[in-house]
Design a protein around this motif. Structure first.
Motif, PDB file in Angstrom:
ATOM      1  N   LEU A  10       0.837  -1.206   0.000  1.00 41.24           N
ATOM      2  CA  LEU A  10       0.000   0.000   0.000  1.00 41.24           C
ATOM      3  C   LEU A  10       0.868   1.250   0.000  1.00 41.24           C
ATOM      4  O   LEU A  10       0.629   2.190  -0.776  1.00 41.24           O
ATOM      5  N   VAL A  11       1.884   1.267   0.856  1.00 38.62           N
ATOM      6  CA  VAL A  11       2.792   2.417   0.917  1.00 38.62           C
ATOM      7  C   VAL A  11       3.502   2.595  -0.416  1.00 38.62           C
ATOM      8  O   VAL A  11       3.637   3.717  -0.926  1.00 38.62           O
ATOM      9  N   ILE A  14       1.237   4.226  -2.943  1.00 43.58           N
ATOM     10  CA  ILE A  14       1.065   5.665  -2.680  1.00 43.58           C
ATOM     11  C   ILE A  14       2.319   6.437  -3.068  1.00 43.58           C
ATOM     12  O   ILE A  14       2.245   7.499  -3.715  1.00 43.58           O
ATOM     13  N   ILE A  18       2.818   9.437  -5.838  1.00 50.29           N
ATOM     14  CA  ILE A  18       3.349  10.748  -5.453  1.00 50.29           C
ATOM     15  C   ILE A  18       4.550  11.120  -6.312  1.00 50.29           C
ATOM     16  O   ILE A  18       4.643  12.239  -6.836  1.00 50.29           O
TER      17      ILE A  18
END
Length: 475
Positions: A10-11, A14, A18
């Motif tokens: 998940l990180v 993201i 970004i």
């Protein structure tokens, strides 16, 4: 968080969004550097400053060396700067061993030893070698000094390789920074495939084998020769699946961000001899020692011919062993591998002619791979045992057939091992074959996901963590 923690996915998703959304150039490099440092601090909040200090020292070392003219003074300056770059690694990793050489009644020495064991920075061996390699490259002229601190920081702190490798070279990563955050469909697909494969190797194979290995090696004197042999074989496959799995997740993560890391494993258990094994196992480490230690030594010892070659190999592999740990067992591990690699290198041509004329090629390939595996597995006892004395006891128990109660299971570990062997054979075969049909590839992806989920559920039901620390985090 560990790469095998599903929260990491998940990180990573993201972070990928970004980085791709931020304008290219200095803003994207700064954002990547900040995110990477934040990731490292979350894993290692107590000693993040060591990473920053090593990176800063390497950066300014490159600048200084690029401005000093050739001569003896530059050589002396290089030696001092290289030593300073490696000094944190030498202190944090080997302070405890130095303590054992001191008188046992010194309270300061006890506190020093305890501190060195508690606050060992994660990944210090990996980022220290990246920094040292950069300083060496600038000194010899194979890499110009990087004057842009932002670009250098983005390379040093890049989170996919930061905690457990692969051991990268600045000259490999710096030219790729223009691709950072640039989307490429094919690279993204191969990155996701690498992450899936890495998770499979780590969770389904390594984490399945780990409890059986730990149960025996935590108290080896309570087990007989059969249990010791099984646990040792299991460990060979565990450490391979664990570290190859980590490397694949790191490579896949970097690809999603536009960066190609060094391939770290190439089916080592199919190796035909020990030199071949070290060309396939932990490639970034063995190539680092080859380029920065062995080749300069061999050049200096060239007038001694094969004896100089053998001496350079043995010395290099002793350092490889010590890199893994400060105990005498690691030094002996390196000494044995150095001696065997030297012997294999110097005698291979003669032995190859002898066996090729007497054994059919398919049989010879299997025999050589099996022999290499057994030799490496036996030396892994030195790697896995708590010390040299315990390793020697295990060797004695194995070769004398020590009796004991059988406790190590067969079914699940053998299934996990079969999965590793099937993976290696499949990858080897696929290199020379046409791409698999789409339906077959997606069937494999879904099967891998199902196996990962099933293994995680089983680990939880057995009251063991489904997120075990990667073995090489402690190196």
């Amino acid at each position: 968080m560990a790469f095998s923690d599903l929260r990491y996915l998940l990180v990573l998703g993201i972070v990928t969004l970004i980085v791709h959304a931020i304008p290219q150039g200095a803003p994207r490099l700064l954002a990547t550097t900040f995110i990477s440092l934040l990731f490292y601090v979350s894993l290692n909040p107590g000693t993040w400053y060591v990473l920053v200090a090593v990176a800063t020292l390497a950066y300014f070392s490159g600048l200084v060396l690029s401005r000093v003219p050739e001569g003896r003074a530059r050589g002396m300056l290089f030696a001092a700067l290289l030593t300073a770059t490696l000094l944190p690694l030498l202190f944090f990793k080997y302070a405890a061993t130095a303590y054992h050489l001191l008188p046992p009644d010194g309270d300061l020495a006890v506190r020093w030893s305890t501190m060195a064991n508690i606050i060992l920075p994660i990944g210090i061996s990996f980022y220290s070698f990246l920094a040292a390699g950069y300083v060496i490259d600038v000194f010899v002229g194979s890499q110009p000094a990087e004057r842009n601190a932002i670009r250098f920081g983005a390379v040093m702190f890049f989170f996919p390789h930061l905690t457990a490798g692969p051991i990268e070279r600045a000259r490999h990563l710096l030219p790729q920074l223009g691709n950072l955050g640039v989307f490429n469909y094919e690279r993204a697909v191969t990155g996701l495939r690498a992450i899936l494969t890495g998770l499979f190797l780590k969770i389904v194979v390594a984490d399945t084998l780990a409890p059986y290995v730990d149960a025996v090696y935590s108290a080896p004197r309570n087990h007989g020769a059969v249990d010791l042999a099984l646990a040792t074989i299991y460990f060979s496959f565990q450490v391979y699946a664990d570290f190859a799995g980590y490397s694949l997740i790191a490579i896949g993560s970097a690809r999603l961000l536009g960066i190609e890391l060094t391939i770290n494993f190439m089916q080592p258990w199919l190796s035909q001899n020990l030199p071949d094994y070290w060309r396939r196992w932990h490639i970034s480490l063995s190539s680092w020692f080859r380029d920065y230690v062995f080749m300069p030594l061999q050049f200096q010892a060239r007038r001694w011919g094969k004896y100089g070659l053998a001496g350079a190999l043995v010395f290099t592999f002793v350092l490889v062993g010590i890199w893994h740990g400060a105990g005498f067992n690691f030094a002996v591990f390196g000494l044995i591998h150095g001696a065997l690699v030297a012997f294999s290198t110097l005698t291979f041509a003669r032995r190859d002619r002898f066996w090729r004329s007497r054994v059919p090629r398919p049989v010879l390939l299997v025999l050589r791979a099996t022999t290499t595996f057994l030799i490496v597995t036996l030396t892994f006892i030195l790697f896995r045992a708590s010390g040299l004395r315990e390793a020697l006891w295990i060797y004695k128990a194995l070769f004398t057939g020590a009796e004991g109660v059988r406790t190590v299971a067969l079914t699940k570990p053998l299934i996990a091992i079969a999965a590793v062997i099937a993976y290696d054979l499949l990858v080897t075969w696929a290199k020379d074959a046409k791409p698999f049909p789409v339906w077959l590839r997606w069937s494999g992806y879904y099967a891998a996901v199902a196996c990962i989920v099933s293994a995680m559920i089983q680990h939880v039901s057995q009251a063991s963590s489904n997120v075990q620390q990667f073995i090489y985090f402690k190196f």
